[in-house]
Design a protein around this motif. Structure first.
Motif, short mmCIF file in Angstrom:
data_model
loop_
_atom_site.label_atom_id
_atom_site.label_comp_id
_atom_site.label_asym_id
_atom_site.label_seq_id
_atom_site.Cartn_x
_atom_site.Cartn_y
_atom_site.Cartn_z
N ILE A 126 0.83 -1.20 0.00
CA ILE A 126 0.00 0.00 0.00
C ILE A 126 0.86 1.25 0.00
O ILE A 126 0.64 2.18 -0.78
N HIS A 127 1.89 1.30 0.88
CA HIS A 127 2.68 2.53 0.90
C HIS A 127 3.46 2.69 -0.39
O HIS A 127 3.70 3.82 -0.84
N ASP A 128 3.85 1.58 -1.02
CA ASP A 128 4.56 1.66 -2.29
C ASP A 128 3.64 2.14 -3.41
O ASP A 128 4.07 2.87 -4.30
N HIS A 129 2.36 1.76 -3.36
CA HIS A 129 1.41 2.21 -4.37
C HIS A 129 0.93 3.63 -4.09
O HIS A 129 0.64 4.37 -5.03
N LEU A 130 0.85 3.99 -2.83
CA LEU A 130 0.52 5.38 -2.50
C LEU A 130 1.62 6.33 -2.95
O LEU A 130 1.35 7.44 -3.41
N ASN A 131 2.87 5.89 -2.81
CA ASN A 131 4.01 6.76 -3.06
C ASN A 131 5.16 5.94 -3.64
O ASN A 131 5.99 5.42 -2.89
N PRO A 132 5.24 5.81 -4.97
CA PRO A 132 6.33 5.03 -5.57
C PRO A 132 7.71 5.59 -5.27
O PRO A 132 8.71 4.90 -5.46
N ALA A 133 7.79 6.84 -4.79
CA ALA A 133 9.09 7.45 -4.44
C ALA A 133 9.49 7.13 -3.00
O ALA A 133 10.41 7.76 -2.47
N TRP A 134 8.84 6.16 -2.39
CA TRP A 134 9.07 5.81 -0.98
C TRP A 134 10.49 5.28 -0.76
O TRP A 134 10.81 4.15 -1.10
N ARG A 135 11.35 6.11 -0.21
CA ARG A 135 12.73 5.69 0.08
C ARG A 135 13.43 6.80 0.85
O ARG A 135 12.99 7.94 0.89
N GLY A 136 14.57 6.44 1.47
CA GLY A 136 15.42 7.42 2.13
C GLY A 136 14.85 7.90 3.45
O GLY A 136 13.74 7.53 3.88
N GLY A 137 15.60 8.75 4.15
CA GLY A 137 15.14 9.33 5.41
C GLY A 137 14.76 8.27 6.43
O GLY A 137 15.49 7.32 6.67
N ASP A 138 13.58 8.44 7.02
CA ASP A 138 13.05 7.49 8.00
C ASP A 138 12.08 6.50 7.35
O ASP A 138 11.30 5.84 8.06
N SER A 139 12.09 6.40 6.02
CA SER A 139 11.05 5.63 5.33
C SER A 139 11.06 4.15 5.73
O SER A 139 10.01 3.50 5.71
N GLY A 140 12.23 3.60 6.11
CA GLY A 140 12.28 2.20 6.51
C GLY A 140 11.46 1.93 7.76
O GLY A 140 10.59 1.06 7.79
N ALA A 141 11.71 2.70 8.82
CA ALA A 141 10.98 2.52 10.07
C ALA A 141 9.52 2.92 9.91
O ALA A 141 8.62 2.29 10.48
N ILE A 142 9.26 3.98 9.14
CA ILE A 142 7.88 4.42 8.94
C ILE A 142 7.09 3.35 8.19
O ILE A 142 5.93 3.06 8.52
N GLY A 143 7.70 2.75 7.16
CA GLY A 143 7.00 1.70 6.42
C GLY A 143 6.64 0.53 7.30
O GLY A 143 5.52 0.00 7.22
N GLU A 144 7.55 0.11 8.17
CA GLU A 144 7.25 -0.99 9.09
C GLU A 144 6.18 -0.58 10.08
O GLU A 144 5.27 -1.35 10.41
N GLY A 145 6.29 0.65 10.59
CA GLY A 145 5.29 1.13 11.54
C GLY A 145 3.92 1.24 10.92
O GLY A 145 2.91 0.92 11.55
N PHE A 146 3.86 1.68 9.66
CA PHE A 146 2.56 1.75 8.99
C PHE A 146 1.98 0.36 8.79
O PHE A 146 0.77 0.14 8.96
#
Length: 606
Positions: free
Chosen positions: A447-467
């Motif tokens: 879902i987060h990848d389809h919401l935002n294909p630019a998902w990377r960098g910053g805190d995106s790793g922890a945020i993706g797991e948290g989401f």
């Protein structure tokens, strides 16, 4: 001045900004370098100097007159492109476009619930620059609401230093990967080769990007090979993995036959099965709803309990939109396809289960049960997304998604693979797909990848797991009331203490450090980085529901915040974006106030 390029073969207009000689800025000391990532947001929350020092700025720092004064509503992608190019021209200096030799190509115009996002990718010599993005978000009224940027500065004076053509061939690059990877067994995904520019410290390299998935060493590998000298620049596994504590590894097995990537390039993946076609049908299945620990109210439940213990935890549910063909029923529908695209334990490839009557009555221990669990919960969640408004031109999964219920080379792990857009589940201790939290957590990555294909960098790793943890928890809240057993725990069944312990979404004493970047699953001061993001979201959900607000409305806010987050974002910038989206979608301010309070408790917001 703006120079407008020709329309490319992909129909996207290329644009670049060059200064005329009368306005040129002398910049002999400016080097090729990645500029700081920035997010400009609607200043509904006072931004402290400390926040602005890092990555967030008020949208009023930009000249908004071009977009906000327009009275013509854009209807086509070209309309949006023309309007946004005018806006970027007005703000060229702030956006890092002045005296920049790179072009911008319109990569997407995507519609969310609260507006439209117009996104651009940097290119030079017609080749994309990796990990670059500018996103301009237009609110429902057509005015600019936020801007995200993460680009590389390529001074026009340095353009001659950028290699324009590869010196080694594509087969040569594949041979380099072949020698390093030493692949064995099946080719899960045949190699895909492209060229891209990669910015490095003080440099800029033209590289081959080679993606391939193989049975052994198991993984969805990405290689970056320098196109000038053939050196190996980088390699990594693209999978978003759970990486459980104490993950079980399969026992040693016999070597598999070596495979040649150069020959595989021209063939389809060895284990890819033909698509199932037939007629729509309905059926039923026996599943856990949502998991036996919750259903039986028993946190002491063990994986090796007698099968009779689990009988009261089963529920019979309806399966919608499955497929029937030649007297068989398949777990294949418009939103979910159960497939076999990865090996399981002992390199066994487990074919998806079928039935003759549309009824999946298997129990745990039979992979047909895992098939039914996987199909049902992903299908339910994607239908739920559509009910929230992500349908039509907002549909996040117009082509559905494929899932393998017995993959991951037999490890006690599960993963989502960006770009390949597949989900797979492993076995070991409790089978991962016996717990709806695991299934929906992995879908959360998609879902987060389809919401935002630019998902990377910053805190995106922890945020993706948290989401992912939040998405699983949100579904479970719709089925069970708060309270015992251990309501704040994520993965109540798969994460029992005798397996790997799970995670929590009630770490209200965790503290955010804005100077740090948080990776997925990183242990920080007695908590996991994933929990730092899931906790304020889940606690907002609990408080909102107790206040009579809808879980669905909180879900919309969380999703829309991610939709407009850009790339290389932090917990703080995404929190600010999410609170602002709450105010846009629900002007009464109740959800926004709860969100802000929960983010402040863990110091993500001040």
């Amino acid at each position: 001045m703006w120079r407008i390029g020709n329309i490319g073969s992909n129909g996207l207009m290329l644009i670049s900004l060059l200064l005329t000689s009368s306005t040129a800025v002398v910049a002999q000391d400016i080097q090729i370098m990645r500029l700081p990532s920035q997010v400009y947001i609607d200043d509904k929350i006072t931004l402290s100097a400390d926040v602005q020092k890092f990555d967030v700025k008020p949208i009023t720092d930009l000249d908004l007159t071009t977009l906000n004064s327009s009275t013509v509503s854009p209807k086509t992608n070209t309309d949006y492109d023309v309007r946004v190019r005018e806006f970027m021209e007005k703000n060229a200096t702030d956006l890092g476009l002045q005296n920049n030799a790179a072009n911008l190509s319109l990569s997407a115009v995507r519609k969310g619930l609260s507006g439209t996002l117009v996104e651009y990718q940097q290119n030079i010599n017609g080749i994309p620059v990796l990990d670059t993005q500018i996103g301009v978000a237009l609110n429902a009224d057509g005015n600019v609401g936020s801007v995200t940027k993460d680009i590389v500065q390529i001074p026009t004076s340095k353009a001659g230093q950028v290699p324009s053509e590869a010196k080694i061939s594509e087969p040569d690059a594949l041979e380099i990967v072949q020698k390093d990877l030493k692949p064995e067994g099946a080719i899960i995904e045949a190699p895909k080769v492209s060229q891209a520019y990669l910015s490095t410290d003080g440099g800029f390299r033209l590289v081959y990007v080679i993606r391939v998935a193989v049975e052994r060493p198991f993984g969805y590998w990405e290689y970056r090979v320098d196109s000038q000298d053939g050196s190996l620049v980088d390699k990594f596994d693209r999978r978003v993995q759970e990486q459980k504590r104490g993950e079980e590894s399969p026992p040693a097995i016999e070597p598999l036959p070596a495979v040649d990537l150069l020959k595989a390039q021209a063939d389809k993946a060895a284990k890819k099965t033909a698509a199932i076609t037939g007629n729509p049908a309905s059926g039923t299945a026996q599943v856990f709803s949502p998991n036996p620990v919750t259903s039986l109210n028993n946190v002491a439940l063990l994986d090796n309990e007698n099968s009779d213990v689990f009988v009261p935890a089963y529920a019979t549910i309806n399966l919608d939109n499955i497929t029937t063909s030649n007297g068989k029923f398949f777990l294949v529908g418009p939103l979910v396809r159960i497939e076999d695209f990865e090996p399981g334990l002992h390199s066994v490839w487990t074919a998806p289960s079928t039935t003759s009557d549309g009824k999946w009555n298997a129990s745990r221990g039979d992979n047909a049960f895992n098939d039914a669990m996987t199909y049902y919960y992903i299908d339910e969640s994607l239908k739920y997304l559509r009910s929230l408004g992500y349908i039509g031109d907002r549909d996040l999964f117009p082509g559905g998604i494929a899932a393998d219920s017995d993959g991951v080379a037999g490890k006690d792990n599960s993963h989502y693979v960006p770009d390949s857009d597949v989900i797979a589940f492993g076995h070991g201790c409790v089978d991962d797909n016996e717990d709806s939290d695991v299934i929906l957590h992995e879908l959360g990555h998609a879902i987060h990848d389809h919401l935002n294909p630019a998902w990377r960098g910053g805190d995106s790793g922890a945020i993706g797991e948290g989401f992912g943890d939040y998405w699983a928890f949100s579904y479970r809240m719709k089925l069970v009331s708060s309270g015992k057993p251990d309501f704040g725990k994520v993965f109540p069944w798969d994460g029992i203490d005798s397996c790997w312990g799970g995670r929590r979404a009630d770490r209200t004493t965790a503290t955010y450090n804005p100077a740090k970047r948080y990776d997925a699953h990183e242990t920080v001061g007695g908590f996991v980085a994933d929990e730092l993001w899931s906790t304020p979201l889940v606690q907002t959900l609990i408080t909102a529901k107790a206040s009579g607000l809808k879980v669905e409305d909180v879900d919309k806010v969380v999703l829309e915040g991610m939709f407009f987050s850009g790339t290389n974002f932090t917990m703080r910038s995404l929190a600010l974006t999410t609170v602002n989206k709450a105010k846009e979608l629900y002007p009464s301010g109740e959800i926004a106030a709860i969100l802000q309070s929960e983010f402040q408790k863990v110091k993500i917001l001040e």
